[in-house]
Design a protein around this motif. Structure first.
Motif, PDB file in Angstrom:
ATOM      1  N   ASP A 379       0.537  -0.868   0.044  1.00  0.00           N
ATOM      2  CA  ASP A 379      -0.064  -0.093   0.130  1.00  0.00           C
ATOM      3  C   ASP A 379       0.767   0.874  -0.131  1.00  0.00           C
ATOM      4  O   ASP A 379       2.096   1.274   0.656  1.00  0.00           O
ATOM      5  CB  ASP A 379      -1.250   0.319   0.890  1.00  0.00           C
ATOM      6  CG  ASP A 379      -1.767  -0.931   1.251  1.00  0.00           C
ATOM      7  OD1 ASP A 379      -1.857  -2.253   2.077  1.00  0.00           O
ATOM      8  OD2 ASP A 379      -2.911  -0.748   0.168  1.00  0.00           O
ATOM      9  N   PHE A 380       0.729   1.617  -0.491  1.00  0.00           N
ATOM     10  CA  PHE A 380       1.491   3.549  -0.845  1.00  0.00           C
ATOM     11  C   PHE A 380       0.365   3.992   0.507  1.00  0.00           C
ATOM     12  O   PHE A 380       0.045   3.807   0.723  1.00  0.00           O
ATOM     13  CB  PHE A 380       0.258   4.593  -1.646  1.00  0.00           C
ATOM     14  CG  PHE A 380       1.037   4.289  -3.224  1.00  0.00           C
ATOM     15  CD1 PHE A 380       0.024   3.174  -4.328  1.00  0.00           C
ATOM     16  CD2 PHE A 380       2.621   4.739  -4.036  1.00  0.00           C
ATOM     17  CE1 PHE A 380       0.840   3.301  -5.318  1.00  0.00           C
ATOM     18  CE2 PHE A 380       2.838   4.694  -4.458  1.00  0.00           C
ATOM     19  CZ  PHE A 380       2.120   3.419  -5.660  1.00  0.00           C
ATOM     20  N   VAL A 381       2.037   4.817   1.300  1.00  0.00           N
ATOM     21  CA  VAL A 381       1.907   5.611   2.686  1.00  0.00           C
ATOM     22  C   VAL A 381       0.383   6.930   2.736  1.00  0.00           C
ATOM     23  O   VAL A 381       1.046   7.389   2.220  1.00  0.00           O
ATOM     24  CB  VAL A 381       2.600   5.374   3.683  1.00  0.00           C
ATOM     25  CG1 VAL A 381       3.106   5.960   4.640  1.00  0.00           C
ATOM     26  CG2 VAL A 381       3.802   4.853   3.626  1.00  0.00           C
ATOM     27  N   SER A 382      -0.253   6.738   3.026  1.00  0.00           N
ATOM     28  CA  SER A 382      -1.671   8.052   3.208  1.00  0.00           C
ATOM     29  C   SER A 382      -1.347   8.453   2.010  1.00  0.00           C
ATOM     30  O   SER A 382      -0.705   9.103   1.265  1.00  0.00           O
ATOM     31  CB  SER A 382      -0.808   9.293   4.457  1.00  0.00           C
ATOM     32  OG  SER A 382      -1.338   8.117   5.543  1.00  0.00           O
ATOM     33  N   MET A 383      -1.785   7.888   1.104  1.00  0.00           N
ATOM     34  CA  MET A 383      -1.344   8.147  -0.716  1.00  0.00           C
ATOM     35  C   MET A 383      -1.936   9.522  -0.802  1.00  0.00           C
ATOM     36  O   MET A 383      -1.679  10.639  -1.395  1.00  0.00           O
ATOM     37  CB  MET A 383      -2.195   7.260  -1.729  1.00  0.00           C
ATOM     38  CG  MET A 383      -1.688   7.328  -2.764  1.00  0.00           C
ATOM     39  SD  MET A 383      -3.093   6.683  -4.172  1.00  0.00           S
ATOM     40  CE  MET A 383      -1.760   6.173  -5.400  1.00  0.00           C
ATOM     41  N   TYR A 384      -3.248   9.824  -0.856  1.00  0.00           N
ATOM     42  CA  TYR A 384      -3.772  11.241  -0.241  1.00  0.00           C
ATOM     43  C   TYR A 384      -3.476  12.648  -0.666  1.00  0.00           C
ATOM     44  O   TYR A 384      -3.224  13.533  -1.293  1.00  0.00           O
ATOM     45  CB  TYR A 384      -5.630  11.052  -1.126  1.00  0.00           C
ATOM     46  CG  TYR A 384      -6.412  10.532  -2.425  1.00  0.00           C
ATOM     47  CD1 TYR A 384      -7.320   9.785  -2.053  1.00  0.00           C
ATOM     48  CD2 TYR A 384      -5.332   9.935  -3.290  1.00  0.00           C
ATOM     49  CE1 TYR A 384      -8.587   9.556  -3.376  1.00  0.00           C
ATOM     50  CE2 TYR A 384      -6.321   8.623  -4.646  1.00  0.00           C
ATOM     51  CZ  TYR A 384      -6.940   8.744  -4.284  1.00  0.00           C
ATOM     52  OH  TYR A 384      -8.095   8.595  -5.290  1.00  0.00           O
ATOM     53  N   PRO A 385      -3.348  12.340   0.213  1.00  0.00           N
ATOM     54  CA  PRO A 385      -2.474  13.526   1.590  1.00  0.00           C
ATOM     55  C   PRO A 385      -0.836  13.250   1.111  1.00  0.00           C
ATOM     56  O   PRO A 385      -0.480  15.012   0.769  1.00  0.00           O
ATOM     57  CB  PRO A 385      -2.519  12.755   3.426  1.00  0.00           C
ATOM     58  CG  PRO A 385      -3.559  12.094   3.164  1.00  0.00           C
ATOM     59  CD  PRO A 385      -3.534  10.959   1.911  1.00  0.00           C
ATOM     60  N   GLY A 386      -0.555  12.023   0.883  1.00  0.00           N
ATOM     61  CA  GLY A 386       0.488  11.738   0.049  1.00  0.00           C
ATOM     62  C   GLY A 386       1.027  13.155  -0.733  1.00  0.00           C
ATOM     63  O   GLY A 386       2.095  13.606  -0.954  1.00  0.00           O
ATOM     64  N   ILE A 387       0.006  12.751  -1.481  1.00  0.00           N
ATOM     65  CA  ILE A 387      -0.044  13.379  -2.748  1.00  0.00           C
ATOM     66  C   ILE A 387      -0.261  14.960  -2.593  1.00  0.00           C
ATOM     67  O   ILE A 387       0.734  15.766  -3.603  1.00  0.00           O
ATOM     68  CB  ILE A 387      -1.157  12.401  -4.024  1.00  0.00           C
ATOM     69  CG1 ILE A 387      -0.693  11.358  -5.247  1.00  0.00           C
ATOM     70  CG2 ILE A 387      -1.392  13.517  -4.754  1.00  0.00           C
ATOM     71  CD1 ILE A 387      -1.678  10.349  -5.306  1.00  0.00           C
ATOM     72  N   MET A 388      -1.145  15.432  -2.250  1.00  0.00           N
ATOM     73  CA  MET A 388      -1.253  16.804  -2.352  1.00  0.00           C
ATOM     74  C   MET A 388       0.142  17.724  -1.447  1.00  0.00           C
ATOM     75  O   MET A 388       0.237  18.165  -1.994  1.00  0.00           O
ATOM     76  CB  MET A 388      -2.478  17.064  -1.297  1.00  0.00           C
ATOM     77  CG  MET A 388      -3.535  16.310  -1.703  1.00  0.00           C
ATOM     78  SD  MET A 388      -5.306  17.286  -0.940  1.00  0.00           S
ATOM     79  CE  MET A 388      -5.664  15.767   0.133  1.00  0.00           C
ATOM     80  N   VAL A 389       0.672  17.064   0.083  1.00  0.00           N
ATOM     81  CA  VAL A 389       2.023  17.523   0.184  1.00  0.00           C
ATOM     82  C   VAL A 389       2.880  17.540  -0.828  1.00  0.00           C
ATOM     83  O   VAL A 389       3.672  18.041  -1.347  1.00  0.00           O
ATOM     84  CB  VAL A 389       2.140  16.966   1.526  1.00  0.00           C
ATOM     85  CG1 VAL A 389       4.058  17.525   1.678  1.00  0.00           C
ATOM     86  CG2 VAL A 389       1.577  16.999   1.863  1.00  0.00           C
ATOM     87  N   ARG A 390       3.287  16.359  -1.489  1.00  0.00           N
ATOM     88  CA  ARG A 390       4.290  16.115  -2.452  1.00  0.00           C
ATOM     89  C   ARG A 390       4.172  16.560  -3.778  1.00  0.00           C
ATOM     90  O   ARG A 390       5.027  17.215  -4.335  1.00  0.00           O
ATOM     91  CB  ARG A 390       4.660  14.988  -2.489  1.00  0.00           C
ATOM     92  CG  ARG A 390       5.919  14.484  -4.171  1.00  0.00           C
ATOM     93  CD  ARG A 390       6.499  13.732  -3.522  1.00  0.00           C
ATOM     94  NE  ARG A 390       7.239  13.011  -4.916  1.00  0.00           N
ATOM     95  CZ  ARG A 390       8.617  13.618  -4.962  1.00  0.00           C
ATOM     96  NH1 ARG A 390       8.965  13.839  -4.124  1.00  0.00           N
ATOM     97  NH2 ARG A 390       9.122  13.037  -5.863  1.00  0.00           N
ATOM     98  N   PHE A 391       3.198  16.852  -3.975  1.00  0.00           N
ATOM     99  CA  PHE A 391       2.931  17.148  -5.454  1.00  0.00           C
ATOM    100  C   PHE A 391       2.042  18.918  -5.759  1.00  0.00           C
ATOM    101  O   PHE A 391       1.480  19.846  -6.865  1.00  0.00           O
ATOM    102  CB  PHE A 391       2.208  16.613  -6.541  1.00  0.00           C
ATOM    103  CG  PHE A 391       3.015  15.104  -6.384  1.00  0.00           C
ATOM    104  CD1 PHE A 391       2.123  14.391  -6.252  1.00  0.00           C
ATOM    105  CD2 PHE A 391       4.092  14.975  -7.511  1.00  0.00           C
ATOM    106  CE1 PHE A 391       3.015  12.905  -6.402  1.00  0.00           C
ATOM    107  CE2 PHE A 391       4.454  13.975  -7.777  1.00  0.00           C
ATOM    108  CZ  PHE A 391       4.203  13.012  -7.177  1.00  0.00           C
ATOM    109  N   ASN A 392       1.842  19.152  -3.951  1.00  0.00           N
ATOM    110  CA  ASN A 392       1.678  20.582  -4.035  1.00  0.00           C
ATOM    111  C   ASN A 392       0.508  21.166  -4.961  1.00  0.00           C
ATOM    112  O   ASN A 392       0.360  21.884  -5.406  1.00  0.00           O
ATOM    113  CB  ASN A 392       2.236  21.705  -4.616  1.00  0.00           C
ATOM    114  CG  ASN A 392       2.406  23.455  -3.761  1.00  0.00           C
ATOM    115  OD1 ASN A 392       1.532  23.069  -3.022  1.00  0.00           O
ATOM    116  ND2 ASN A 392       3.360  24.486  -4.310  1.00  0.00           N
TER     117      ASN A 392
END
Lengths: 772, 307, 87
Positions: A379-392
């Motif tokens: 599993d991706f770790v906290s995928m959606y929040p991770g995406i929001m943070v990493r890809f701004n």
């Protein structure tokens, strides 16, 4: 004379003129202070940027109007940032007696409804927290003069893993039974090592005892069961009747705060929020009215309060959506970003073709049906929040394209808010991996992780929520687009390394490769995926075996969310089947679970043959117990939510029929509330549980429960049985036939029950019904 | 070219389609052949029969149009509600008039339509709805916007009409009810990407967003369609007075847009009828160039459909 | 908010429904074969949705064809094995 005091910030709330603060001092004393605090609301006219005063005539009128008001305000003209519009000229109205802001704002809106308002409905405790960077149970240093706070400085942050805990005094009040089910006769009082029961009949000694405890022990937190809905109102009523008072509040200048119940719609679901009783100077928490209490308990509630900076009593009762919203407000206040009162921003036009491509959720695959061995769940770790943070991804940040690259520039308000929360959760999770099994911090960390998980899980939905001030549908769509891209790249990485993809679901995959059994075997894959996507991914576990179940109606149709499996450490993971559904009777859920536990004893898929007969024997036993009437009635209760008002049903569901019985007994059930009942013979076919007379054993619809049990057993045993007997062989050593769906109109009754919800149900039945 | 388009063309609706070619498309060919076989008649006869009955239908529609326009606004209201199968007391309550007044309006209407009873009126409105709707949508008139009030089932017709509009040029869709099923539009456009690229859509989920959306839509000569405008205005968590204020502002923008292009606004009745909803409906009706209450017939049971 | 378009399953069921008349007029045994074809298209709903094709039925047809071809390849392999075993 200025004094300096150290302690934990306990509570902040408005009084008549300014704010009241409570502090748990390091010296063990409970302090009350007051502090002046000004709060501002902003108004913008129809023209965004006004260089000169005469370019904003409406604002000028507002200025004059405000000057004439009796509530003292400090007015100024300034420029602030609106997340969607850029810099905006606004009129700033700062109210010095911040408790009167609401009153002033209401009048302002009535007089000038056409203006755009900002920072209008932010609660005072939240404003205070943002202004001084504090939060509930923050360790602080206060400089005070007499009763007044001169300055407050936080000494820690919400992101600490192991903050020094405040010495909270906890008083617990428990009625001896559920007031919805019967009349409580006594309450159990507990604090420190003391524990005793107080009968409710004699109100005078009851009140005297409670008065004494509240005075002597002076608890910080009163923890109750059903306190919001029954106990507190009951206590207040008997106080009134006897003309006495209980010092429920520590703050004698304030009244106890009561809020009424209400029902609302959220994402197509009816949610029911019961009435509330909140205290001043003390906390009252009701275990049965706290969101997700069972998930994370008191420690989780306190973590919610720390991280969202909402007062503890609110944090316990409000949804994670409000939590995320509060966090965003604090970030906005601290960065000088205007918080719109209403969400105005609409979607920028897209072509019909664009909509076809954008309006999709996460990627949900169709699994390979059947039993599989040595499967890794990654599993991706906290995928959606991770995406929001990493890809701004944030409403104000323009997107370049769909390539997995971070958008350049300053972090937007959404990633700024989420990043520390995400980091804390990751830190806690990795700490949990290294902690010893009996380390006392485990339960605490798990509670914190759970609370934070809920916040993170909500923040994505919140990004798309229509009333979210900083929500934006394009951002929401961007997140899902990146999610799908990440998942597909993960799939490609796995296939390039010769893995077989068994299933994929939004942020996770199930993969298999001959010869890969231990966690170490999958590390290369995980590393490759992280490299291709830029997102962290981890191993949920390696399953000894896992079964992906087909649709109930058609065994060739795969269903994405029904499976069960056993990890190598023996733990079981289950999704979508009866024991996971809230409306399954406990007896049936337990039977299903036990069957899986028996099957889990097989060391690997090869040994399933050996445990299978044991599972069958167990099933025999349970069926016999049911038939012989040896199953306690509580275990046969079905618990369903009432989905609408009774009058709106054209043909009442079982839940509706049960509610009708409760109504006849004088009990009120609102849509969104759950009702418990048994299936009985004849009409109306159900018997509500929470009525005073005990139900009659003879009228329980045993056949119906038998069918439910058979179905639940079949779900779990059929695939195992087929596998044990070698592939597609239909001759399983079964007690009863496998096929079960009766088409409409063919004699007998159609078992139309909620357990049979499958999207193709109606079509299939319509086709089959038409034939027979 | 679809059958309906061809019919419009035959009836002189200006649409330059080049040289007159009476080629039948295959689908139509098959249907006519089947019919001819069934009825044991030459295909040409069947063809002629169909056209004349469709023309007659058109003619009747035109007559009905004229009758409709001759009704006073109140008479139109009463007619519409009658066709929605409301009783006289219900109509009286809805419109805040007396039952006697309702009866009077109905009498006048029947005279103008040259009918004898309410049930006849309902019958003709039944058959009228679909054709009229298609007319209106395919040729939205410039200089104002048209209001269509009807039930949910109108949505797929709206989407089909949007696809047809897309054949001719750009279309702007403002979706207030989350109803823009792009698949339905795509099907009606036969999957043609050029059409799908010409249709733009923006969604609004609150009444504030709806106003914002209208504010930011430029007045250009491209037709606009607002789907389910009142949906976000039925949200009772916003005060009724505020909702009305927002709606007024929306209407002024509809007017602005209507100066440059034709527009259609569709609305549905609320799940729970309320005073506020009725007032908002009145506001819209009084600003629209034309209002149509559309009663869609229930989907026909399985007997042979021709088209 | 969002989710304006129907889900892949809903789109699929609508397409399947649109063939109800065709199905009705088929012989019973042919109906079962048709149902099987549709079922096989359900194996690839996720890919069909991701494709975002304006006319989804084309993708469903392709999915059916894909499954048929897989079956053909499987049978071909079995036949080859049988033949080689006979030799």
């Amino acid at each position: 004379m200025t004094e300096t005091i150290y302690g934990w910030l306990f509570d902040v709330y408005p009084n008549e003129t300014n704010l009241t603060l409570w502090l748990i001092g390091e010296d063990g004393k409970r302090y009350r202070f007051v502090q002046d605090f000004a709060a501002a609301v902003y108004a913008a006219g129809p023209e965004r940027r006004a260089e000169r005063v005469d370019e904003a005539p409406r604002l000028r009128e507002l200025w004059k109007w405000l000057e004439a008001q009796e509530v003292p305000v400090r007015l100024s003209r300034t420029e602030r940032r609106d997340v969607f519009q850029g810099m905006v000229t606004v009129l700033s109205a700062e109210v010095l007696q911040s408790a009167r802001l609401d009153e002033l704002f209401r009048k302002m809106v009535a007089a000038f409804p056409d203006l755009t308002y900002y920072d209008a409905d932010i609660s005072l405790p939240l404003r205070y927290a943002a202004a001084f960077n504090v939060f509930p149970l923050a360790r602080c240093r206060l400089d005070v003069r007499g009763e007044t706070v001169i300055s407050i400085v936080p000494l820690d942050t919400p992101w600490e893993l192991d903050p020094a805990p405040a010495p909270l005094r906890l008083l617990s009040l428990e009625p001896d039974c559920d007031p919805a089910h019967g009349e409580p006769k006594a309450i159990t009082v507990a604090y420190e090592r003391v524990r005793y029961s107080l009968p409710l009949e004699k109100t005078t000694p009851l009140l005297a005892s409670l008065h004494h405890i509240l005075g002597r022990y002076d608890p910080d937190l009163i923890l109750t069961s059903w306190g919001d809905t029954w106990l507190m109102p009951f206590l207040m009523k008997i106080c009134k009747e006897s003309g006495t008072t209980l010092p429920l509040n520590r703050d004698e200048n304030q009244a106890v705060v009561e809020r009424k119940e209400h029902t609302y719609f959220s994402y197509g679901q009816i949610v029911y929020r019961g009435r509330q009783v909140q205290l001043r100077g003390r906390w009252h928490l009701d275990k049965h009215n706290a969101m997700l209490w069972n998930d994370y308990g008191l420690e989780g509630v306190l973590e919610m309060a720390r991280v969202t900076r909402q007062p503890v009593q609110d944090a316990a009762r409000l949804s994670p959506g409000t939590g995320i919203s509060s966090m965003q407000f604090v970030t906005a206040l601290q960065k000088g970003i205007l918080i719109p009162w209403h969400k105005h921003q609409a979607e920028t036009p897209k072509t019909a073709m664009d909509l076809l491509r954008a309006d999709m959720g996460g990627m949900v695959y169709q699994p390979t049906i059947g039993l599989h061995r040595d499967v890794a769940g990654i599993d991706f770790v906290s995928m959606y929040p991770g995406i929001m943070v990493r890809f701004n991804i944030s409403p104000e940040v323009p997107r370049a394209g769909t390539d997995l690259e971070p958008a350049p520039g300053e972090p937007g308000i959404v990633p700024m808010t989420l990043a520390p929360l995400l980091n804390k959760r990751l830190a806690l999770k990795s700490a949990l991996l290294t902690l010893h099994r009996w380390d006392c911090r485990r339960t605490t960390y798990q509670a914190l992780v759970s609370a934070e998980k809920w916040l993170l899980v909500t923040c994505f939905g919140y990004l798309g929520y229509k009333n979210a001030r900083f929500g934006r549908i394009e951002a929401h769509e961007a997140v899902t687009a990146y999610g799908r891209e990440a998942l597909l790249r993960a799939k490609e990485a796995a296939e390039d390394l010769d893995y077989e993809i068994l299933h994929m679901y939004v942020d996770g995959l199930w993969v298999h490769k001959d010869g890969c059994k231990t966690p170490a075997d999958f590390e290369a894959l995980l590393a490759d995926i992280t490299e291709r996507t830029g997102l962290p991914i981890s191993l949920d576990g390696v399953y000894r075996w896992v079964v992906f179940l087909p649709s109930r109606v058609n065994e060739r149709v795969p269903v994405p969310n029904r499976y069960f499996g056993v990890f190598q450490d023996g733990s079981i993971k289950v999704r979508g089947i009866e024991c996971r559904r809230r409306d399954t009777p406990p007896f049936i859920a337990k039977t299903q679970m036990t069957i899986m536990e028996i099957l889990a004893k097989a060391e690997d898929a090869e040994h399933l043959k050996e445990v299978y007969p044991k599972a069958l024997a167990f099933v025999h036993m349970e069926m016999e117990a049911l038939r012989a009437g040896r199953v306690p009635l509580e275990k046969l209760l079905v618990s369903q939510k009432l989905s609408r008002e009774l009058c709106e049903y054209s043909s009442p569901s079982p839940a509706a029929r049960a509610v009708r019985q409760l109504q006849e007994d004088g009990k009120v059930v609102r849509p969104g509330q759950r009702v418990r009942f048994l299936f009985t013979l004849g009409k109306p076919g159900v018997r509500a549980w929470d009525v005073p007379e005990p139900p009659d054993l003879r009228y329980v619809d045993v056949k119906r429960y038998q069918t439910l049990l058979k179905r639940a057993v079949e779900t779990v045993l059929a695939p195992i049985g087929q596998s044990v007997n070698g592939g597609k062989d239909k001759e399983c050593p079964y007690l009863f036939p496998v096929k079960n769906i009766k088409p409409l109109g063919e004699g007998g009754t159609q078992q139309l029950d909620v357990h049979n919800l499958s999207p193709d149900h109606s079509f299939r039945n319509a086709i089959q019904g038409g034939e027979h | 070219m679809s059958f309906i388009d061809r019919l419009f063309y035959l009836l002189g609706h200006s649409q330059d389609v080049g040289p007159r070619r009476y080629e039948l498309d295959e689908h139509l060919q098959t249907v006519l052949e089947d019919l001819a076989l069934q009825e044991q008649r030459p295909m040409e006869d069947v063809h002629a029969d169909l056209i004349s009955s469709a023309l007659a239908h058109r003619h009747r529609s035109n007559i009905l149009w004229d009758h409709w326009r001759s009704l006073s606004p109140r008479e139109q209201d009463v007619t519409a509600l009658t066709c929605q199968v409301c009783t006289n007391p219900q109509i009286a309550a809805r419109l805040h008039i007396s039952v006697e007044t309702v009866k009077m309006h109905m009498r006048n209407t029947l005279v103008k339509f040259q009918l004898y009873s309410k049930s006849e009126l309902r019958l003709i409105s039944h058959n009228w709805g679909l054709g009229t709707l298609m007319d209106t949508l395919i040729e939205p008139k410039t200089g104002g916007w048209i209001l269509l009030a009807g039930a949910c089932s109108m949505n797929s017709t709206m989407l089909t009409a949007i696809a047809h509009l897309g054949e001719r040029g750009a279309v702007r869709v403002l979706d207030g009810g989350n109803r823009f099923n792009a698949y339905t539009v795509a099907r009606a456009a036969h999957g043609r990407p050029d059409i799908l690229e010409r249709i733009t859509v923006s969604r609004a989920f609150t009444c504030y967003q709806m106003l914002s959306l209208l504010e930011s839509t430029p007045a250009i000569p491209a037709p606009f369609v607002v789907l389910d405008l009142l949906n976000t205005f039925y949200d009772e968590s916003v005060q009724a007075g505020e909702r009305k204020r927002l709606l007024q502002a929306c209407i002024s923008h509809l007017h602005r847009l209507g100066q440059a292009a034709g527009g259609v606004v569709s609305i549905r009745p609320p799940a729970v009828p309320s005073q506020a909803a009725l007032e908002m409906l009145d506001l819209l009706q009084s600003s629209a160039v034309d209002t149509f209450f559309v009663q869609m017939a229930a989907p026909a049971p399985e007997p042979m459909r021709l088209f | 908010m969002g989710r304006t378009l129907p889900s892949a399953t809903q789109v699929f069921l609508q397409e399947q429904d649109s063939f109800a008349r065709f199905r009705r007029a088929l012989r019973r045994s042919d109906q079962l074969a048709l149902d099987d074809l549709f079922t096989s298209a359900r194996q690839h709903l996720a890919a069909a949705q991701y494709a975002s094709h304006a006319l989804p039925f084309e993708v469903f047809l392709l999915s059916m064809l894909l499954e048929e071809h897989k079956e053909v390849m499987r049978l071909r392999q079995q036949v080859d094995e049988l033949i080689s075993r006979q030799k």
